[in-house]
Scaffold this active site. Structure first.
Site, PDB file in Angstrom:
ATOM      1  CG  ASP A 120     -38.719  88.834   1.174  1.00 50.48           C
ATOM      2  OD1 ASP A 120     -39.173  87.675   1.236  1.00 50.48           O
ATOM      3  OD2 ASP A 120     -37.703  89.192   1.789  1.00 50.48           O
ATOM      4  CD  GLU A 121     -34.809  91.536   0.249  1.00 51.84           C
ATOM      5  OE1 GLU A 121     -34.175  92.571   0.438  1.00 51.84           O
ATOM      6  OE2 GLU A 121     -34.735  90.553   1.018  1.00 51.84           O
TER       7      GLU A 121
HETATM    8  C1  TNX Z   1     -34.938  93.075   3.995  1.00 52.59           C
HETATM    9  S1  TNX Z   1     -37.796  93.058   4.626  1.00 52.59           S
HETATM   10  C2  TNX Z   1     -35.446  91.790   4.035  1.00 52.59           C
HETATM   11  C3  TNX Z   1     -34.845  90.820   4.974  1.00 52.59           C
HETATM   12  C4  TNX Z   1     -33.678  91.387   5.711  1.00 52.59           C
HETATM   13  C5  TNX Z   1     -33.976  92.801   6.120  1.00 52.59           C
HETATM   14  C6  TNX Z   1     -32.898  93.431   6.943  1.00 52.59           C
HETATM   15  C7  TNX Z   1     -37.767  91.908   3.710  1.00 52.59           C
HETATM   16  C8  TNX Z   1     -39.062  91.482   3.252  1.00 52.59           C
HETATM   17  N1  TNX Z   1     -36.581  91.389   3.379  1.00 52.59           N
HETATM   18  O1  TNX Z   1     -34.479  89.660   4.281  1.00 52.59           O
HETATM   19  O2  TNX Z   1     -33.427  90.596   6.820  1.00 52.59           O
HETATM   20  O3  TNX Z   1     -34.169  93.574   4.967  1.00 52.59           O
HETATM   21  O4  TNX Z   1     -33.303  94.666   7.434  1.00 52.59           O
END
Ligand code: TNX
Length: 512
Positions: free
Chosen positions: A327-328
């Site tokens: 992710d991200e």
């Molecule tokens: C998004 S959900 C993230 C996390 C954070 C979260 C906080 C996701 C795959 N990545 O790294 O902890 O939001 O709500």
């Protein structure tokens, strides 16, 4: 006349109320069972009630002991566990495993008459799930650790039950803040009570690496040495991890380890200079912003590192899945990201595991067996995954992120995906929530708890309860007649159980 009225209120009304409470079809169960048929009888537990095991499975003994230990403290009764060849005993709780294919892995039948109570299943997991139902049929005091006086009775009838989804999970982020083995065990017990069967552990992130990797010891020595806010962090040795896995297994819960990559990797980059482009270790990170770190997608050392990590993790993980995050990855070029995920999926496969990733991985050429976890507000990635023939785990942040605040006054949590009160948490259907993601595309549902703002077990419990029982129901129950109002009435009655179990739950004004 007056006398009759008095008679009614003093004697008859309480009697009616007791009958009503003692009606199996009115029992407050979460998740709601598939089918309940009430009968007039009542089964009463006494000091002579025995637990009888019938069937070939070696796990029956363990289940019998588990049940005995569960019932003993509050009742004060002994509940001797014995083997049985017939169903002839009275004042008996039977745990029976026999071929009943229609009950699958986790389904069970619970038959309650005056003489005996029979939990019958096709597989040991079904017996375990049935025991959780029995727990909820008994007075709340059954959850007490000390002896209580209560009416140890359960109403007569038949419950036929089986889950809608095979994957029903909760996630715990042990990276942002570290939680002890005992905390994880309590988390397991709490989710097991609602028939969940998956514990996803988010074991690495920018702020901490939490699992011992013998071939890369600095990951925990350095990468595990802090956490959000600068505390001392921590990690699980492989031995401790195995202990967690075993504890979960005994509750028929599969542990899914997540090592997040190529982003969310600052803790690893801080542990080994050679994982960085300039050969310099990054500084440890104790903030909460994300998206700044990335592994080098074009260097062989990166894949050697990942191969070692996946090999060691696969060796201590009996479950079929390994989660690679994905992710991200805002600091990884899209092209590089694709190359990276394509390679990592081969590594996971080489160690005979099924790869799970956050739905962002749909950008890569993922194979059909891979599983994508939907989380974002916009479902494009998850739909892309579906179009590649991939199954989805439903974790929409707007409904199921347990780190989202209940409301603007909530002392813990975040709100980037909105506020998630208990009604909003329950009142949706995973199979119809996203257009383009239907029942057949969905493996199941999972409720994540990210822990940027969560420091200890009390905080965990506050965010998880009372939302989690609702998520468990969305995963287990047939939602044809789903109604928040009806669910709320059942949930209301659980306050007493939460209190006796010393759960630090949020007393939502939507419920109480
Ligand atoms: C998004 S959900 C993230 C996390 C954070 C979260 C906080 C996701 C795959 N990545 O790294 O902890 O939001 O709500």
């Amino acid at each position: 006349m007056k006398k009759n009225v008095t008679l009614f209120f003093v004697f008859l009304l309480p009697a009616f109320l007791t009958i009503a409470q003692n009606n199996l079809s009115k029992a407050n169960l979460i998740p709601r069972p598939f089918k309940v048929t009430a009968e007039e009888s009542v089964f009463r537990f006494t000091d002579k009630t025995g637990i009888y095991l019938k069937g070939e499975s070696p796990e029956l003994k363990q289940l019998g002991t588990y049940l005995s230990k569960l019932l003993k403290p509050a009742t004060g009764f002994t509940f001797k566990v014995k083997k049985a060849n017939s169903l002839d005993a009275v004042n008996a709780i039977y745990l029976v495993i026999k071929d009943k294919e229609e009950l699958g892995e986790e389904g069970y039948h619970l038959k309650i008459s005056k003489e005996k109570l029979v939990i019958c299943a096709n597989k040991p997991a079904g017996i375990f799930r049935g025991i959780q139902t029995l727990r909820q049929l008994l007075p709340a005091e059954i959850e007490s650790k000390k002896q209580e006086t209560a009416n140890w009775e359960v109403p007569g009838g038949v419950i036929e039950d089986k889950p809608e989804y095979i994957y029903r999970g909760a996630m715990l982020d042990v990276s942002r803040h570290f939680f002890s083995v005992d905390d994880v065990k309590r988390y397991i017990d709490l989710i097991a009570a609602y028939k969940m069967n998956i514990l996803h552990l988010h074991l690495s992130d920018d702020q901490g690496w939490r699992i011992e990797i013998k071939s890369w010891p600095n990951l925990t020595k350095i990468g595990g040495s802090t956490q959000v806010g600068g505390g001392k962090g921590g990690f699980y040795t492989q031995k401790q991890y195995k202990e967690i896995v075993k504890y979960a297994q005994k509750r028929y819960i599969t542990v899914i380890p997540e090592l997040d990559m190529p982003g969310h990797t600052n803790a690893a980059l801080a542990s080994y200079p050679e994982l960085n482009p300039d050969n310099k270790a990054k500084k440890l990170y104790t903030g909460t912003k994300v998206g700044f770190s990335t592994l080098m997608t074009d260097k062989e050392i990166t894949y050697r590192f990942i191969d070692d990590v996946i090999r060691e993790i696969a060796a201590i993980t009996p479950g079929p899945y390994i989660h690679i995050g994905g992710d991200e990855s805002h600091s990884t070029d899209k092209e590089d990201y694709i190359v990276f995920i394509n390679r990592v999926q081969k590594i996971v496969k080489k160690y005979n595991k099924t790869m799970i990733g956050w739905a962002d991985i749909a950008a890569a050429d993922i194979e059909k067996e891979v599983i994508a976890q939907f989380w974002q507000q916009i479902p494009d990635n998850a739909i892309k995954a579906v179009n590649k023939g991939v199954k989805i785990i439903m974790s929409p942040a707007t409904r199921i992120y347990m780190d989202m605040q209940y409301d603007s006054l909530c002392p813990l949590g975040l709100h980037w995906a909105g506020y998630v009160e208990v009604d909003k948490a329950y009142d949706w259907n995973p199979a119809t929530y996203v257009q383009g993601i239907g029942r057949t595309n969905i493996l199941g549902i999972e409720a994540p708890l990210w822990t940027e703002t969560i420091l200890n077990m009390d905080d965990i419990e506050f965010m998880v309860f009372p939302r989690l029982p609702g998520y468990a129901e969305l995963g287990w129950s047939n939602l044809d007649n789903q109604s928040w109002e009806e669910y709320r009435e059942r949930l209301k009655t659980f306050a007493k159980r939460f209190e006796i179990m010393e759960i630090n739950y949020y007393k939502s004004p939507k419920v109480w």
